[in-house]
Enzyme design. Structure first.
Site, PDB file in Angstrom:
ATOM      1  N   GLY A  13      -4.075 -37.502  92.549  1.00  0.00           N
ATOM      2  CA  GLY A  13      -3.665 -37.694  93.948  1.00  0.00           C
ATOM      3  C   GLY A  13      -4.680 -37.098  94.911  1.00  0.00           C
ATOM      4  N   SER A  15      -6.839 -38.563  96.603  1.00  0.00           N
ATOM      5  CA  SER A  15      -7.318 -39.520  97.610  1.00  0.00           C
ATOM      6  C   SER A  15      -6.871 -39.191  99.027  1.00  0.00           C
ATOM      7  CB  SER A  15      -6.833 -40.933  97.243  1.00  0.00           C
ATOM      8  OG  SER A  15      -5.415 -40.976  97.256  1.00  0.00           O
ATOM      9  N   ASN A  92      -1.422 -32.829  91.056  1.00  0.00           N
ATOM     10  CA  ASN A  92      -0.966 -32.848  92.444  1.00  0.00           C
ATOM     11  C   ASN A  92      -0.209 -34.124  92.824  1.00  0.00           C
ATOM     12  OD1 ASN A  92      -1.360 -32.361  95.563  1.00  0.00           O
ATOM     13  ND2 ASN A  92      -2.333 -34.324  95.121  1.00  0.00           N
ATOM     14  N   SER A 144       7.591 -27.983  94.599  1.00  0.00           N
ATOM     15  CA  SER A 144       7.998 -28.084  96.006  1.00  0.00           C
ATOM     16  C   SER A 144       9.069 -27.054  96.319  1.00  0.00           C
ATOM     17  CB  SER A 144       8.565 -29.474  96.288  1.00  0.00           C
ATOM     18  OG  SER A 144       9.152 -29.499  97.573  1.00  0.00           O
ATOM     19  N   TYR A 157      13.494 -36.444  92.923  1.00  0.00           N
ATOM     20  CA  TYR A 157      12.288 -35.648  93.228  1.00  0.00           C
ATOM     21  C   TYR A 157      12.500 -34.185  92.839  1.00  0.00           C
ATOM     22  CZ  TYR A 157       8.572 -33.740  96.331  1.00  0.00           C
ATOM     23  OH  TYR A 157       7.479 -33.081  96.868  1.00  0.00           O
ATOM     24  N   LYS A 161      10.522 -31.923  90.176  1.00  0.00           N
ATOM     25  CA  LYS A 161       9.780 -30.729  90.630  1.00  0.00           C
ATOM     26  C   LYS A 161      10.323 -29.447  89.974  1.00  0.00           C
ATOM     27  CE  LYS A 161       6.688 -32.598  93.340  1.00  0.00           C
ATOM     28  NZ  LYS A 161       5.272 -32.546  92.932  1.00  0.00           N
ATOM     29  N   ILE A 190       4.543 -29.448 104.767  1.00  0.00           N
ATOM     30  CA  ILE A 190       3.106 -29.576 105.017  1.00  0.00           C
ATOM     31  C   ILE A 190       2.830 -30.921 105.686  1.00  0.00           C
ATOM     32  CG2 ILE A 190       0.810 -29.461 103.946  1.00  0.00           C
ATOM     33  CD1 ILE A 190       2.536 -26.956 103.318  1.00  0.00           C
TER      34      ILE A 190
HETATM   35  N1  LIG Z   1       3.616 -32.687 102.037  1.00  0.00           N
HETATM   36  C1  LIG Z   1       4.550 -31.805 101.808  1.00  0.00           C
HETATM   37  O1  LIG Z   1       5.230 -31.288 102.738  1.00  0.00           O
HETATM   38  C2  LIG Z   1       4.843 -31.314 100.417  1.00  0.00           C
HETATM   39  C3  LIG Z   1       5.836 -30.347 100.245  1.00  0.00           C
HETATM   40  C4  LIG Z   1       6.118 -29.887  98.974  1.00  0.00           C
HETATM   41  C5  LIG Z   1       5.416 -30.386  97.880  1.00  0.00           C
HETATM   42  N2  LIG Z   1       4.457 -31.340  98.070  1.00  0.00           N
HETATM   43  C6  LIG Z   1       3.764 -31.820  96.874  1.00  0.00           C
HETATM   44  O2  LIG Z   1       2.366 -31.714  97.065  1.00  0.00           O
HETATM   45  C7  LIG Z   1       1.706 -32.791  96.378  1.00  0.00           C
HETATM   46  C8  LIG Z   1       0.835 -33.577  97.345  1.00  0.00           C
HETATM   47  O3  LIG Z   1       1.654 -34.047  98.405  1.00  0.00           O
HETATM   48  P1  LIG Z   1       1.055 -34.860  99.639  1.00  0.00           P
HETATM   49  O4  LIG Z   1       1.981 -34.624 100.772  1.00  0.00           O
HETATM   50  O5  LIG Z   1      -0.388 -34.590  99.790  1.00  0.00           O
HETATM   51  O6  LIG Z   1       1.286 -36.378  99.110  1.00  0.00           O
HETATM   52  P2  LIG Z   1       0.700 -37.773  99.617  1.00  0.00           P
HETATM   53  O7  LIG Z   1      -0.041 -37.606 100.895  1.00  0.00           O
HETATM   54  O8  LIG Z   1       1.822 -38.743  99.562  1.00  0.00           O
HETATM   55  O9  LIG Z   1      -0.363 -38.126  98.467  1.00  0.00           O
HETATM   56  C9  LIG Z   1       0.077 -38.421  97.185  1.00  0.00           C
HETATM   57  C10 LIG Z   1      -1.121 -38.701  96.314  1.00  0.00           C
HETATM   58  O10 LIG Z   1      -0.663 -39.043  95.007  1.00  0.00           O
HETATM   59  C11 LIG Z   1      -1.243 -40.288  94.601  1.00  0.00           C
HETATM   60  N3  LIG Z   1      -0.315 -40.978  93.721  1.00  0.00           N
HETATM   61  C12 LIG Z   1       0.958 -41.383  94.000  1.00  0.00           C
HETATM   62  N4  LIG Z   1       1.473 -42.033  92.951  1.00  0.00           N
HETATM   63  C13 LIG Z   1       0.532 -42.016  91.967  1.00  0.00           C
HETATM   64  C14 LIG Z   1       0.476 -42.540  90.650  1.00  0.00           C
HETATM   65  N5  LIG Z   1       1.502 -43.222  90.114  1.00  0.00           N
HETATM   66  N6  LIG Z   1      -0.648 -42.342  89.930  1.00  0.00           N
HETATM   67  C15 LIG Z   1      -1.706 -41.672  90.456  1.00  0.00           C
HETATM   68  N7  LIG Z   1      -1.714 -41.171  91.696  1.00  0.00           N
HETATM   69  C16 LIG Z   1      -0.610 -41.352  92.443  1.00  0.00           C
HETATM   70  C17 LIG Z   1      -1.495 -41.026  95.908  1.00  0.00           C
HETATM   71  O11 LIG Z   1      -2.504 -42.020  95.804  1.00  0.00           O
HETATM   72  P3  LIG Z   1      -2.171 -43.564  95.403  1.00  0.00           P
HETATM   73  O12 LIG Z   1      -0.934 -43.952  96.155  1.00  0.00           O
HETATM   74  O13 LIG Z   1      -3.383 -44.311  95.795  1.00  0.00           O
HETATM   75  O14 LIG Z   1      -1.972 -43.563  93.927  1.00  0.00           O
HETATM   76  C18 LIG Z   1      -1.972 -39.880  96.787  1.00  0.00           C
HETATM   77  O15 LIG Z   1      -3.323 -39.608  96.529  1.00  0.00           O
HETATM   78  C19 LIG Z   1       2.823 -33.614  95.737  1.00  0.00           C
HETATM   79  O16 LIG Z   1       3.035 -33.173  94.412  1.00  0.00           O
HETATM   80  C20 LIG Z   1       4.032 -33.284  96.588  1.00  0.00           C
HETATM   81  O17 LIG Z   1       5.232 -33.487  95.891  1.00  0.00           O
HETATM   82  C21 LIG Z   1       4.158 -31.827  99.305  1.00  0.00           C
END
Ligand SMILES: NC(=O)c1ccc[n+]([C@@H]2O[C@H](COP(=O)([O-])OP(=O)(O)OC[C@H]3O[C@@H](n4cnc5c(N)ncnc54)[C@H](OP(=O)(O)O)[C@@H]3O)[C@@H](O)[C@H]2O)c1
Length: 249
Positions: A13, A15, A92, A144, A157, A161, A190
């Protein structure tokens, strides 16, 4: 502060969002970084950014769907062949398919468990042999805050997690003797593409629960991941590091 020179990292992830920030920080600290996701164009953009910003750094974009076991194996093999044995794995990538318990479709449960939990298991299984051989490794799993506090509408989810927290501790115990540390980082609220889709009311409700009175940034999380990836964190394993502005203590 600390250097990751000579390390080879794979960020799933990578990207966008927290994964992209993590890939950039690991590279800034000296690691060569593979960026994996389904959208190869976005991975390539991050890999190019790494190479142009950090002279001498190698970076590889690799396509792979965490929901497909063969693609995970192929992606890990490609990274090992082109960059070398992986010494830092950041699990991630994750998805959300939110819905209340009684309305949640079986497919929404399966997709989230498959990507967010089974995907982490398969990635870890694919990378551990090379870490075991090197007798050194760092695995950092993104969980999370909702796995610790609970949240309505996210049973799939949160189950995944919470499973990651258990998996982190189980693998940490199995591999400590091999000098491989396994930790989880637990972000709060975040600002990333994942949370950009939340309605204003949900966003405000989240903000009210944060003692530091601001949402977190992708870099807030990336810096914690980078520390755990470093030699300075060599005596930390099986832990959950909270990066949540005090939202959950
Ligand atoms: N943002 C928050 O507030 C928050 C809070 C708590 C925990 N988290 C955790 O932190 C991590 C990152 O979150 P984020 O907010 O940065 O998420 P995000 O912006 O939605 O990015 C998710 C990433 O995962 C990739 N991905 C999704 N499905 C995939 C698959 N089947 N195979 C390979 N890659 C895949 C996506 O790229 P593609 O779609 O191109 O595959 C993207 O690069 C996650 O584990 C999330 O649960 C986030």
């Amino acid at each position: 502060m600390f250097s990751l020179a000579g390390q080879i990292a794979l960020v799933t992830g990578g990207s966008q969002g927290i994964g992209r920030a993590t890939a950039l920080v690991l590279a800034e600290l000296g690691a060569d970084v593979a960026v994996m996701a389904r959208s190869i164009d976005k991975c390539e953009a991050v890999a190019e950014e790494i190479k142009s910003r950090f002279a001498g750094r190698r970076s590889l974009a690799v396509r792979g769907d965490l929901g497909v076991a063969d693609e995970i194996k192929a992606a890990v093999d490609k990274v090992a062949t082109e960059l070398g044995p992986i010494s830092i794995l950041v699990n991630n990538a994750a998805i959300t398919r939110d819905g209340l318990m009684l309305r949640m479709k079986r497919d929404d449960w399966d997709q989230v468990i498959n990507t967010n939990l089974t995907g982490v298991f398969l990635m870890t299984q694919a990378v551990l042999p090379m870490m075991t051989k090197a007798r050194k490794g760092r695995i950092i799993n993104l969980t999370s805050v909702v796995a610790q506090s609970g949240n309505a509408g996210q049973v799939n989810y949160i189950s995944a997690k919470s499973g990651i927290i258990g998996m982190t501790k189980a693998v940490a115990r199995e591999y400590a003797a091999r000098n491989i540390t396994v930790n989880a980082v637990s972000p709060g609220f975040i600002e990333t593409p994942m949370t950009a889709v939340l309605p204003e009311a949900a966003r405000n409700a989240m903000l009210e629960q944060i003692p530091l009175k601001r949402p977190g940034t992708d870099m807030d999380v990336a810096h914690a991941v980078a520390f755990l990836a470093s030699d300075k964190a060599g005596y930390i394993t099986g832990q959950v590091v909270n990066v949540n502005g005090g939202m959950y203590m």
